[in-house]
Scaffold this active site. Structure first.
Site, PDB file in Angstrom:
ATOM      1  N   TYR A 179     -18.128 110.129   5.102  1.00  0.00           N
ATOM      2  CA  TYR A 179     -18.484 111.412   5.712  1.00  0.00           C
ATOM      3  C   TYR A 179     -17.969 111.441   7.155  1.00  0.00           C
ATOM      4  O   TYR A 179     -18.130 110.474   7.904  1.00  0.00           O
ATOM      5  CB  TYR A 179     -19.996 111.598   5.663  1.00  0.00           C
ATOM      6  CG  TYR A 179     -20.518 112.705   6.548  1.00  0.00           C
ATOM      7  CD1 TYR A 179     -20.053 114.009   6.423  1.00  0.00           C
ATOM      8  CD2 TYR A 179     -21.468 112.439   7.517  1.00  0.00           C
ATOM      9  CE1 TYR A 179     -20.524 115.021   7.242  1.00  0.00           C
ATOM     10  CE2 TYR A 179     -21.951 113.447   8.343  1.00  0.00           C
ATOM     11  CZ  TYR A 179     -21.468 114.733   8.205  1.00  0.00           C
ATOM     12  OH  TYR A 179     -21.936 115.730   9.016  1.00  0.00           O
ATOM     13  N   LYS A 211     -29.987 117.055   2.285  1.00  0.00           N
ATOM     14  CA  LYS A 211     -29.246 117.364   1.075  1.00  0.00           C
ATOM     15  C   LYS A 211     -30.186 117.424  -0.142  1.00  0.00           C
ATOM     16  O   LYS A 211     -31.099 118.219  -0.173  1.00  0.00           O
ATOM     17  CB  LYS A 211     -28.132 116.336   0.899  1.00  0.00           C
ATOM     18  CG  LYS A 211     -27.298 116.082   2.159  1.00  0.00           C
ATOM     19  CD  LYS A 211     -26.717 117.355   2.769  1.00  0.00           C
ATOM     20  CE  LYS A 211     -25.666 117.081   3.840  1.00  0.00           C
ATOM     21  NZ  LYS A 211     -26.188 116.560   5.106  1.00  0.00           N
ATOM     22  N   ARG A 237     -44.624 110.331  17.590  1.00  0.00           N
ATOM     23  CA  ARG A 237     -43.341 109.639  17.594  1.00  0.00           C
ATOM     24  C   ARG A 237     -43.446 108.306  16.867  1.00  0.00           C
ATOM     25  O   ARG A 237     -42.521 107.867  16.191  1.00  0.00           O
ATOM     26  CB  ARG A 237     -42.855 109.421  19.034  1.00  0.00           C
ATOM     27  CG  ARG A 237     -41.615 108.523  19.135  1.00  0.00           C
ATOM     28  CD  ARG A 237     -40.928 108.612  20.494  1.00  0.00           C
ATOM     29  NE  ARG A 237     -41.856 108.488  21.588  1.00  0.00           N
ATOM     30  CZ  ARG A 237     -42.336 107.324  22.066  1.00  0.00           C
ATOM     31  NH1 ARG A 237     -42.008 106.178  21.472  1.00  0.00           N
ATOM     32  NH2 ARG A 237     -43.141 107.305  23.101  1.00  0.00           N
TER      33      ARG A 237
END
Length: 377
Positions: A98, A195, A46
């Site tokens: 967005y 993306k 983490r």
């Protein structure tokens, strides 16, 4: 090194001496300590993982930043950025954003006492009219999703001169291959790594890149504390995808330019929003601040019935959310990416039942045009 070389050799992998050409997937949650009080530099995934570290170094080198952080999604990256602010702080954002970002701003940020105000960031006077003494940051998306509006990043930075405000830019559509916001004055750059950076529609990721080391360390502390770090296998997929970023962006942009010109000639197409068209309002700004126009096109058809018909008739192009992969995708913003945006705001921005958004992929442009032709006509 030039950009294409940085995509492949953007970080120096010193985590092993095996001679492996590709960065290994360190699929480990935890790491042993050599002795009490000592560390290999990796304690718990983490906090940091060797595979993710190589990815972050690569993205930082591409953006020209002091550092970068990889997250489990683009929205996780935006959520981490919001933790820089306190109740009562205000952020001014591009009015065309967005839908997922709007949802986060209007629900989670609002609940936490952070107020978001919207403006056409392409108009400096309008932007200045919304900024107050409580404003702590300006959040820009350029080109915007889905209307492809363009903001002059350097001009916004100049307009903020003398104000201690963070300038944050979502660079998902152009990637650092076409635009480097940090060099134009931005303090933080955001990407949905799902993306173009990943490029294959096979993983979800997000990134924050910061200009200054101190800001990067603040963000890293928040990421470590809140925990939305990118997993080792997904980090490996992003490293692999980035290697072909320049090749994919060039191919997709060439095809997008041809498709935009073809769409303009179709009787059922009433408007084409592509930054690479000379008549686009943001064309000259884009030529000044970016080396390319990207491969995202929004276009408006004559009726809702035509829009639905296109979505149902495309065969090669896939009717699906997301963008930036090698597969071309077509999206219906009113029902998908911007379904949670209030109707009044959608109407104002031009996000109506006739608007479609096309992410041009890496297929042969002739095949894509043939598919659009049979679907539209």
């Amino acid at each position: 090194m030039e950009f294409e070389t940085l995509c492949i050799h953007g970080s120096k992998d010193n985590t092993h001496n095996t001679g492996a050409v590709c960065v290994p997937i360190y699929q480990s949650a935890t790491f042993t300590h050599p002795s009490v009080g000592e560390s290999t530099g990796y304690d718990y995934s983490r906090q940091q993982n060797p595979t993710r570290e190589q990815l972050e170094q690569t993205v930082a080198s591409l953006e020209g930043g002091a550092g970068a952080l990889a997250f489990s999604s683009g929205m996780a990256a935006v959520a981490c950025m919001l933790e820089l602010f306190s109740p009562g702080d205000e952020i001014v954002a591009s009015e065309d954003l967005y839908g997922g970002t709007v949802r986060l701003f209007e629900s989670i940020a609002a609940k936490n006492g952070i107020r978001i105000f919207y403006a056409d960031t392409g108009k400096p006077d309008e932007l200045q009219s919304v900024i107050s003494y409580k404003t702590k940051a300006v959040f820009i998306e350029t080109p915007t999703n889905p209307m492809m509006n363009v903001t002059d990043i350097a001009k916004v930075k100049r307009s903020l001169c003398g104000r201690k405000l963070l300038l944050i830019v979502d660079n998902t559509f152009l990637t650092p291959y076409f635009c480097k916001p940090l060099k134009l004055g931005a303090d933080i750059v955001i990407h949905s790594g799902s993306k173009y950076l990943g490029g294959h529609n096979d993983t979800i990721a997000g990134f924050l890149s910061a200009k200054e080391s101190a800001l990067c360390e603040k963000l890293r502390f928040i990421q470590k504390t809140t925990g939305a770090a990118l997993a080792p296998f997904d980090s490996f997929l992003l490293l692999r995808g980035i290697k072909t970023l320049a090749l994919r962006m060039n191919q997709a942009q060439r095809s997008a330019g041809e498709i935009a010109q073809w769409l303009k000639k179709q009787e059922k197409i009433k408007a084409v929003h592509y930054v690479g068209l000379p008549e686009h309002p943001g064309y000259e700004i884009s030529k000044k601040q970016a080396s390319g126009f990207g491969a995202m096109i929004s276009f408006e058809v004559d009726t809702k019935e035509t829009a639905v018909s296109v979505l149902e008739r495309v065969k090669l192009i896939l009717y699906a959310e997301s963008l930036g992969g090698v597969e071309s995708l077509i999206t219906y913003p009113i029902l998908q990416t911007h379904a949670d945006v209030p109707e009044e705001k959608r109407v104002k921005l031009g996000i109506n039942e006739r608007l479609l958004r096309l992410s041009v992929g890496a297929e042969n442009v002739k095949d894509l045009i043939n598919d659009l032709n049979q679907a539209i006509n």
